[in-house]
Design an enzyme around this catalytic site. Structure first.
Site, PDB file in Angstrom:
ATOM      1  N   GLU A 125       0.848  -1.184   0.147  1.00 33.12           N
ATOM      2  CA  GLU A 125      -0.117  -0.106  -0.121  1.00 33.12           C
ATOM      3  C   GLU A 125       0.954   1.285   0.052  1.00 33.12           C
ATOM      4  OE1 GLU A 125      -1.344   0.925   3.876  1.00 33.12           O
ATOM      5  OE2 GLU A 125      -3.291   1.704   3.204  1.00 33.12           O
TER       6      GLU A 125
ATOM      7  N   ASN B  16      -6.974   6.296  -1.317  1.00 37.98           N
ATOM      8  CA  ASN B  16      -6.094   5.389  -1.039  1.00 37.98           C
ATOM      9  C   ASN B  16      -6.371   4.220  -1.952  1.00 37.98           C
ATOM     10  OD1 ASN B  16      -4.040   3.435  -0.010  1.00 37.98           O
ATOM     11  ND2 ASN B  16      -4.680   3.999   2.109  1.00 37.98           N
TER      12      ASN B  16
ATOM     13  N   LYS C 230      -9.518   2.216  -1.254  1.00 31.37           N
ATOM     14  CA  LYS C 230      -9.724   1.658   0.104  1.00 31.37           C
ATOM     15  C   LYS C 230     -10.998   2.044   0.476  1.00 31.37           C
ATOM     16  CE  LYS C 230      -7.072   1.263   4.248  1.00 31.37           C
ATOM     17  NZ  LYS C 230      -5.478   1.792   4.739  1.00 31.37           N
TER      18      LYS C 230
ATOM     19  N   GLU D 125      -5.627   8.878   8.007  1.00 32.70           N
ATOM     20  CA  GLU D 125      -6.518   8.540   6.700  1.00 32.70           C
ATOM     21  C   GLU D 125      -7.814   9.046   6.487  1.00 32.70           C
ATOM     22  OE1 GLU D 125      -5.645   4.499   5.319  1.00 32.70           O
ATOM     23  OE2 GLU D 125      -4.484   3.946   6.767  1.00 32.70           O
TER      24      GLU D 125
ATOM     25  N   CYS E  66      -4.855  -3.178   3.205  1.00 37.64           N
ATOM     26  CA  CYS E  66      -4.427  -3.015   4.739  1.00 37.64           C
ATOM     27  C   CYS E  66      -5.561  -3.147   5.637  1.00 37.64           C
ATOM     28  CB  CYS E  66      -3.880  -1.233   4.973  1.00 37.64           C
ATOM     29  SG  CYS E  66      -3.066  -1.139   6.465  1.00 37.64           S
TER      30      CYS E  66
ATOM     31  N   ASN F 185       0.468  -0.739   5.511  1.00 40.61           N
ATOM     32  CA  ASN F 185       1.268  -0.137   6.304  1.00 40.61           C
ATOM     33  C   ASN F 185       0.614  -0.098   7.543  1.00 40.61           C
ATOM     34  OD1 ASN F 185       3.297   1.926   4.480  1.00 40.61           O
ATOM     35  ND2 ASN F 185       1.514   1.374   3.746  1.00 40.61           N
TER      36      ASN F 185
END
Lengths: 318, 318
Positions: free
Chosen positions: A49, A109, A126, A145, A171, A196
């Protein structure tokens, strides 16, 4: 049991990408690992990612500053083109995560799947964004995020390419069983993701070993329960002092770990995965058509948060 | 973190129940384990699935023959009443699985929760029936749950009793992530179940060690992903020569095993479980209201079996 259908699969874990590292240096590392994967006869390689930059949601800054420095406006762009070229030349497909800025100015993302002809055949944005949007000045780092990205609008795409049905997520999605079910209900045979994962939880004093434990156990159960292979690539180690877990893995539909990284550096793992192993589980224990009972699953879409127990009267059940 | 809310929890694993063992002898064993649980200050004890008889779906016979010998027409009935009496006297609640024949003549694989006053406060009828309905004369044994039982009509009940929100399921349900989500969306803090899991898979030559592995990894991931404690009680060992796995466990919301049986006999395990540990996970990583995205989960209820991938065009995502 089904006739075997093997695909050479590599996961390319990345060690840290520091703020000072430019995309050119990062792309060189990705190409080096792609070549190593090729040398093991891989046909597909999974990168992490947000592979092109440091995990920037740990830093408080304006959206504009983040976009300027860390987002890609086109893909491939001139800085990433050498990776696309090297992959096409090697006849290898890949999964790559990056921060995407759309023409309309939306920030996601994102991850893409590129086939062995260098064509982008799938794009995922995401869904389950962890962390927060506000500034937490007392935390040792941020997890922004929810500030820098919008919630993805793609669902969980499954694409048939290079002889396999590939499902995508990123993720934190891996901790949500709905993610994997949405893929397996589309016939996915191999789920791919990058991550991550900071080893320190800034929200509560979670024992650090649990970060690795819950990562692995989630992937193992999800591979088994969805009769899929799963390949997960970490960016890990200390990025400018901020530590993230490694533990990149290839998990079989039996829930067994077929290969696992043992460093926190750039490291390639490989498995010659037989997609047909999943068929066996799909035919028996997880024959969805035969065993699933969606009439009893409705709360999963009818509620977002948890609510009160549904009315229940055992005396009426005679 | 939340103020601790502890409940003394026991799991009473059972060794084999043979065809020749009558209910009176079985109930005596259950009462012995109840007393052992009480001696460790348990307030609730989990007994297995179909705890009163051998795991009869392994034998080919008519529905009538099975009902006559292995089903309960009322609960409690005179043979089981001593267990209810002993539990009420000890001030302990319990989960108990048995084969239920209703007044209307329906046959279910059922479990009840009885509170510390001896009152049945919840009844669950198994949703995910494994196995087959036809005779497999070449198999070493049968797995006729689809012949002897109807699919449960209760959903996954959650009841608040004795200071805890308890969710219920049975055996094979534990492998389906929908089971646990239906509970956690009703606020369940502790999921309880019994199981009978043959160590030999009659459908394909599955390595025996995987039966234990997939059992544990499914419970560990589900406890974590739903921020719940889970307590699971096996009936195990060789029933008239047919072996079933043990591995009864109490799993924490961290996905860690807090207690595990190490025999294949009658064995009581205990943990002083703090329900508040789940609150921490519910507040952060699994804050459902904040993070879940049901608009992307619709396939879970719209499809039963797996189907084609949904249309996906990465070129349209710019």
């Amino acid at each position: 049991m089904s006739k075997s259908r093997k695909i050479g699969l590599a996961v390319a874990q990345m060690g840290p990408v520091h703020l000072a590292d430019d995309r050119q240096a990062v792309v060189r590392r990705l190409i080096d690992m792609l070549k190593e994967a090729k040398a093991r006869s891989a046909k597909f390689v999974v990168f992490p990612e947000l592979a092109l930059t440091t995990f920037f949601p740990r830093y408080w800054m304006s959206e504009e500053a983040a976009i300027e420095r860390f987002f890609e406006r086109t893909m491939p762009n001139p800085q990433v083109q050498p990776l696309f070229d090297a992959a096409r030349e090697a006849g290898i497909g890949f999964y790559l995560g990056y921060a995407e800025l759309t023409a309309k100015g939306e920030a996601f993302n994102t991850a893409i799947i590129v086939d062995d002809n260098g064509r982008i055949v799938a794009k995922y944005r995401k869904t389950h964004l962890p962390g927060h949007a506000d500034h937490k000045p007392d935390a040792p780092f941020q997890h922004l995020e929810k500030k820098f990205f919008e919630v993805g609008n793609t669902g969980f795409p499954v694409v048939e390419t290079m002889g396999a049905k590939l499902g995508m997520c990123i993720c934190n999605d891996r901790r949500w069983p709905e993610t994997w079910r949405a893929m397996s209900l589309q016939g996915a045979e191999l789920g791919v993701l990058g991550y991550n994962t900071p080893s320190l939880n800034i929200h509560w004093p979670e024992p650090v070993h649990l970060r690795m434990h819950t990562h692995l156990v989630s992937l193992q159960a999800s591979a088994y329960q969805n009769a899929m292979w799963i390949a997960a690539a970490a960016k890990c180690g200390k990025e400018d002092g901020f530590h993230m877990i490694g533990g990149s893995v290839i998990v079989a539909p039996s829930g067994e770990i077929a290969a696992q990284c043992v460093t926190e550096e750039d490291e390639v793992i490989f498995a010659n995965v037989d997609l047909a192993l999943g068929d066996t589980f799909r035919e028996h224990v997880f024959n969805f058509a035969k065993h699933r009972r969606p009439e009893h699953y409705r709360l999963i879409v009818e509620r977002t948060g948890a609510g009160a127990p549904l009315p229940h009267d055992p005396d009426a059940l005679n």
